[in-house]
Scaffold this motif. Structure first.
Motif, PDB file in Angstrom:
ATOM      1  N   ASN A  23      -4.815  -0.502  15.939  1.00  0.00           N
ATOM      2  CA  ASN A  23      -4.477   0.491  14.926  1.00  0.00           C
ATOM      3  C   ASN A  23      -3.620   1.590  15.537  1.00  0.00           C
ATOM      4  O   ASN A  23      -3.583   1.763  16.757  1.00  0.00           O
ATOM      5  CB  ASN A  23      -5.752   1.110  14.331  1.00  0.00           C
ATOM      6  CG  ASN A  23      -6.502   0.134  13.450  1.00  0.00           C
ATOM      7  OD1 ASN A  23      -5.946  -0.412  12.504  1.00  0.00           O
ATOM      8  ND2 ASN A  23      -7.765  -0.104  13.770  1.00  0.00           N
ATOM      9  N   TYR A 136       0.326  -1.577   8.071  1.00  0.00           N
ATOM     10  CA  TYR A 136      -0.839  -1.650   7.184  1.00  0.00           C
ATOM     11  C   TYR A 136      -0.486  -2.162   5.784  1.00  0.00           C
ATOM     12  O   TYR A 136      -0.860  -1.570   4.776  1.00  0.00           O
ATOM     13  CB  TYR A 136      -1.516  -0.291   7.084  1.00  0.00           C
ATOM     14  CG  TYR A 136      -2.081   0.209   8.389  1.00  0.00           C
ATOM     15  CD1 TYR A 136      -2.768  -0.648   9.248  1.00  0.00           C
ATOM     16  CD2 TYR A 136      -1.929   1.537   8.766  1.00  0.00           C
ATOM     17  CE1 TYR A 136      -3.283  -0.191  10.448  1.00  0.00           C
ATOM     18  CE2 TYR A 136      -2.447   2.003   9.970  1.00  0.00           C
ATOM     19  CZ  TYR A 136      -3.125   1.127  10.806  1.00  0.00           C
ATOM     20  OH  TYR A 136      -3.633   1.584  11.996  1.00  0.00           O
ATOM     21  N   PRO A 155      -5.651   2.907   8.092  1.00  0.00           N
ATOM     22  CA  PRO A 155      -5.838   1.547   7.572  1.00  0.00           C
ATOM     23  C   PRO A 155      -6.186   1.506   6.091  1.00  0.00           C
ATOM     24  O   PRO A 155      -5.799   0.582   5.377  1.00  0.00           O
ATOM     25  CB  PRO A 155      -6.978   1.003   8.437  1.00  0.00           C
ATOM     26  CG  PRO A 155      -6.905   1.788   9.701  1.00  0.00           C
ATOM     27  CD  PRO A 155      -6.467   3.165   9.285  1.00  0.00           C
ATOM     28  N   THR A 158      -2.156   4.343   3.404  1.00  0.00           N
ATOM     29  CA  THR A 158      -0.939   4.571   4.170  1.00  0.00           C
ATOM     30  C   THR A 158       0.204   4.908   3.225  1.00  0.00           C
ATOM     31  O   THR A 158       0.398   4.235   2.214  1.00  0.00           O
ATOM     32  CB  THR A 158      -0.568   3.325   4.997  1.00  0.00           C
ATOM     33  OG1 THR A 158      -1.642   3.011   5.883  1.00  0.00           O
ATOM     34  CG2 THR A 158       0.687   3.568   5.807  1.00  0.00           C
ATOM     35  N   SER A 183      -6.180   0.208   0.520  1.00  0.00           N
ATOM     36  CA  SER A 183      -7.080  -0.890   0.864  1.00  0.00           C
ATOM     37  C   SER A 183      -8.222  -0.970  -0.150  1.00  0.00           C
ATOM     38  O   SER A 183      -8.348  -0.121  -1.030  1.00  0.00           O
ATOM     39  CB  SER A 183      -7.632  -0.698   2.276  1.00  0.00           C
ATOM     40  OG  SER A 183      -6.596  -0.790   3.229  1.00  0.00           O
ATOM     41  N   ARG A 250      -5.231  -5.519  -1.044  1.00  0.00           N
ATOM     42  CA  ARG A 250      -4.514  -4.249  -0.999  1.00  0.00           C
ATOM     43  C   ARG A 250      -3.696  -4.051  -2.269  1.00  0.00           C
ATOM     44  O   ARG A 250      -3.284  -5.010  -2.916  1.00  0.00           O
ATOM     45  CB  ARG A 250      -3.553  -4.204   0.194  1.00  0.00           C
ATOM     46  CG  ARG A 250      -4.175  -3.907   1.541  1.00  0.00           C
ATOM     47  CD  ARG A 250      -3.087  -3.536   2.534  1.00  0.00           C
ATOM     48  NE  ARG A 250      -3.632  -3.157   3.827  1.00  0.00           N
ATOM     49  CZ  ARG A 250      -3.533  -3.892   4.925  1.00  0.00           C
ATOM     50  NH1 ARG A 250      -2.912  -5.055   4.876  1.00  0.00           N
ATOM     51  NH2 ARG A 250      -4.038  -3.474   6.070  1.00  0.00           N
TER      52      ARG A 250
END
Length: 262
Positions: A23, A136, A155, A158, A183, A250
């Motif tokens: 990450n 991401y 994560p 973004t 996410s 996502r």
């Protein structure tokens, strides 16, 4: 055979193909100079530094010679790059697009060759008029003259906001691009569909016309457009697309603002 999954991180041109466990730990800079550090839950695994410099190729050669002398090791030539592969130093030094680029691995990494190959293969693209940005779940091509004005790199959430550096675009606050991901899409869409989510997310600026009806844009995407008036002769045309990537769980959005005559 390794079961490791990989993802790409591309900022200001170069691409880093790294394990999913990596990450963004630290990021600072712009197209001229910057640094990005990637880490897993234990420690920093990878660092990329770049800086604009006159005669970048000569600067890389000089740096490689100094490091060889300092550590008592010899760099391997891979194309135009200098590759150090020793316990004392694991790094790739190269020049591209008038920049000196240094890729460092603080610790031994079994996936280093894969990351190195993707990094070197991406460098010819630095001279193209559009750069590819990946992080991401974001995957967008943005004109290289656009500056990264704001960002959030987590994560779970973004966003990258770009703005044209031309003085006229800055004056009229037009020619901008915003991209981002959310996410845990299943949870976000548990009580609403993608269109309702997009409507809640969209906040038209003042003096904007009413957004057009949201239209399907593929199997799992919706899009709309509207205008915002600027001064006498110009208006900004907004296009917003929201996509649900079910495989990655996502939601991805892309908001482009272009200057047009009224």
């Amino acid at each position: 055979m390794s079961d490791t999954l990989f993802h790409n991180i591309s900022l200001f041109g170069p691409t880093l193909e790294v394990p999913d466990s990596y990450n963004v730990r630290f990021f600072h800079g712009d197209a001229r100079e910057g640094v990005i550090q990637l880490a897993d839950l234990r420690t920093i695994r990878l660092e990329l530094r770049w800086r604009t410099q006159r005669k970048a190729g000569a600067a890389v050669l000089d740096l490689a010679k100094r490091l060889e002398k300092k550590h008592g090791i010899t760099a391997q030539r891979v194309g135009d790059a200098y590759v150090f592969d020793a316990e004392k130093l694991r790094a790739v030094l190269t020049a591209a697009d008038g920049r000196v680029l240094e890729l460092h691995w603080p610790l031994a990494c079994e996936h280093r060759n894969r990351t190195q190959a993707a990094f070197l293969a991406s460098l010819p693209g630095l001279a193209e008029p559009h750069w590819r940005w990946q992080v991401y779940g974001i995957d967008a091509r943005v004109p290289r003259r656009y500056a990264l004005a704001e960002w959030q790199m987590l994560p779970g959430r973004t966003t990258l906001h770009f703005a044209d550096t031309h003085w006229l675009s800055r004056l009229r606050n037009t020619n901008r691009v915003s991209v981002g991901t959310f996410s845990m899409a299943e949870r976000l869409l548990a009580r609403k569909n993608l269109t309702d989510f997009a409507i809640d997310m969209l906040k038209p600026p003042k003096a904007a016309s009413k957004p057009a009806a949201w239209q399907p844009a593929g199997e799992a995407a919706v899009t709309t457009s509207f205008r915002a008036l600027h001064r006498v002769m110009f208006a900004s045309h907004h296009t917003l697309t929201v996509t649900h990537d079910k495989a990655a769980n996502r939601i991805y959005f892309e908001h482009r603002i272009e200057q047009r005559k009224r």
